[in-house]
Design an enzyme around this catalytic site. Sequence first.
Site, PDB file in Angstrom:
ATOM      1  N   PHE A 344       0.825  -1.203   0.000  1.00 18.73           N
ATOM      2  CA  PHE A 344       0.000   0.000   0.000  1.00 18.73           C
ATOM      3  C   PHE A 344       0.860   1.255   0.000  1.00 18.73           C
ATOM      4  O   PHE A 344       1.838   1.346   0.739  1.00 18.73           O
ATOM      5  CB  PHE A 344      -0.888   0.048   1.252  1.00 18.73           C
ATOM      6  N   ASP A 345       0.469   2.220  -0.823  1.00 15.52           N
ATOM      7  CA  ASP A 345       0.972   3.572  -0.640  1.00 15.52           C
ATOM      8  C   ASP A 345       0.246   4.137   0.584  1.00 15.52           C
ATOM      9  O   ASP A 345      -0.860   3.698   0.907  1.00 15.52           O
ATOM     10  CB  ASP A 345       0.649   4.407  -1.885  1.00 15.52           C
ATOM     11  N   LYS A 346       0.849   5.072   1.279  1.00 16.33           N
ATOM     12  CA  LYS A 346       0.201   5.616   2.483  1.00 16.33           C
ATOM     13  C   LYS A 346      -0.767   6.750   2.150  1.00 16.33           C
ATOM     14  O   LYS A 346      -1.981   6.595   2.280  1.00 16.33           O
ATOM     15  CB  LYS A 346       1.241   6.111   3.493  1.00 16.33           C
ATOM     16  N   THR A 347      -0.212   7.863   1.697  1.00 20.87           N
ATOM     17  CA  THR A 347      -1.015   9.070   1.534  1.00 20.87           C
ATOM     18  C   THR A 347      -2.022   8.931   0.393  1.00 20.87           C
ATOM     19  O   THR A 347      -1.661   8.652  -0.748  1.00 20.87           O
ATOM     20  CB  THR A 347      -0.106  10.284   1.267  1.00 20.87           C
ATOM     21  N   VAL A 539      -1.305  -1.082  -4.245  1.00 25.13           N
ATOM     22  CA  VAL A 539      -2.456  -0.185  -4.165  1.00 25.13           C
ATOM     23  C   VAL A 539      -1.946   1.241  -4.005  1.00 25.13           C
ATOM     24  O   VAL A 539      -1.201   1.526  -3.063  1.00 25.13           O
ATOM     25  CB  VAL A 539      -3.369  -0.544  -2.978  1.00 25.13           C
TER      26      VAL A 539
END
Length: 646
Positions: A344-347, A539
């Site tokens: 996953f990307d965070k922001t 994602v």
Amino acid sequence: MNKKDTSMVNDSTDTCKYCSTNIYEENEPENRVKAIYIVGLSAIILATALYLNFFSSQQILAEILFVTVVIISGYETIPNGFRALFKGKFSISLLITIAAVGAFLIGQGAEGASVIFLFFIAEFLEDYAGERAKKSIGSLIKLTPQTATVKRDDQKLKLHAHAVDVDEIVVVMPGDKIPLDGIIINGMSSVNQSAITGESIPVTKKEGDIVYAGTINEEGYFELRVTKRSDETVLSKIIDLVKTSQNNKSKTEAFIDKFSNYYTPTVLLIAVIVATVPPFILGLNFDTWFYRALVLLVVSCPCALAISTPVSMVSGITAGTNKGVLIKGGEYVEEMQKIKTIVFDKTGTLTEGKLEVTDIIPLNNYTKDEILEIAGSLESKSKHPLADAVVKYSEKNSITFLDVKNFESVTGKGVKGQINKKMFYIGRKGLSTIYSKFPNDLIEKLEVTGKTVLIISNQEHVIGLIGLMDKIRTSSQNTIMGLKERNIKTIMLTGDNEGTANAVSSKIGIDIHYSGLLPEDKVKIINDLILKDEHVAMVGDGVNDAPALARSNVGIAMGSAGSDVAIETADIALMHDDISKISYIIDLSRKTMSVVKQNVSLSIIVKSSFAFFAILGFVSLWMAVAFGDMGLTLVVIINALRIGNN
């Protein structure tokens, strides 16, 4: 019925009609009515012919009626069969045509007519059953607005949506379908956008909010400024991507195509052996073994096998579309069942990408309201995202802003200005010249938890701290928990500092996190995971995520908030930015592939069994079509349609 047959491979000749049908085109009602008339007329003529053949002496008239049934029911099948033969292809229509002609040659006109008639019904029922798989995409196409009311030169003009340019003002009345993507500049309303985002209830839209073409304005009046032309809207992209997805075949589907390409000639060869070896070498009855060869041809038609995978994939893709998940091809449905790691990307993915005020710490005899009053007044003059969060929080707490004079924005540091003849500063350390008694311990405490700290000071001392944090999506924690239940490892990638990364990953239960990353670093991590033979899904939502989305086995983009580049690069788009759908995608993939295996196995077992009994003489031509072909095909389709029952 379609005007052309289909091929088991990607060419103009056919194996089964369903395979060539553009599953995203709306079925033509007049063709369906025509097919019903053909079925009804042929049934009456066939019933009359059967009566004359078995219960009267009018054998010649019966044969004429049998031929009539073949002409009416086989008006597409027979020409398509010969067209395939001329091109060196062995289609299902050719097999049926050979079987029917052969039946007439050996005096079995009733069997020949029944074969053609039952095959026509099989084709018709396939199309009819397949309508459920097409329905949601057809509804998307119907959603596309045709006209828009545009304000030009103080006039309201009704124009075709294609004629409206970006930045023009469009009027939307209550009950109207929103014609183009845009931003509301005047008014507010409740908008039903379930067709685009999958939201179950209408959403309140006000000035500054984005609205999408194809959604419904339920009650209020508003005006929007067009941001995308009609061929660039979210709806048009959904339709284009879904249409394109049928060309992206899964590995299983590609294998079936190759298998079918060799299957039909093999069956023809076996049928020739059955028709010639027993009578000419073993001296057995020619008519008997020729008839059995014809039955073998019909029962071996690979229609059910050929559609077993594509119809399941279409059903899976359509089910996903109904849930707000856009899957661009069957290969990604198949790949998702193999995924063991999701990155996953965070922001903007695990978080909303919107900062919110979490802490207000007043110092040196100032109160919280005073801190908000000063901070809000200064930040109301700034356009920085941090400033916007402070202003919104202040307004939410009914803070009245004060007059600011000599305002100045210091790039990379913050802002300053005079309030009641006193100079105040808000921003990072270094903006003001006050360093004595600096609250380093408080600042560090906030930063360790992943928060951004704004320092408010005057010319004498620091008067307060404001902590802000990117809001974690409410569904993030449950999503990660659901993935762990499915034995999926989770990894978070971010360009933020370690404190922020650790705070977010710990709160939602991420297994591993990496911080301070550039786009190329994300790609390297994905690549390392793949080299370790891990099947990886990524994602993300931003332009910087596009390379990692492309490198992963399956790229999943946030469809509403995500950048165009990310959405176009990804293999799957979450149209409502709902990451909880990731667990649904995995379950959908596993269910779809389970149905594919069931359909392929059933097709092979039933076809093999019928072929064996056909050679032994226990299967007639009409039984071969009714049960071994038409019946089996319908079972495969109905089984595939179960995928959408989630």
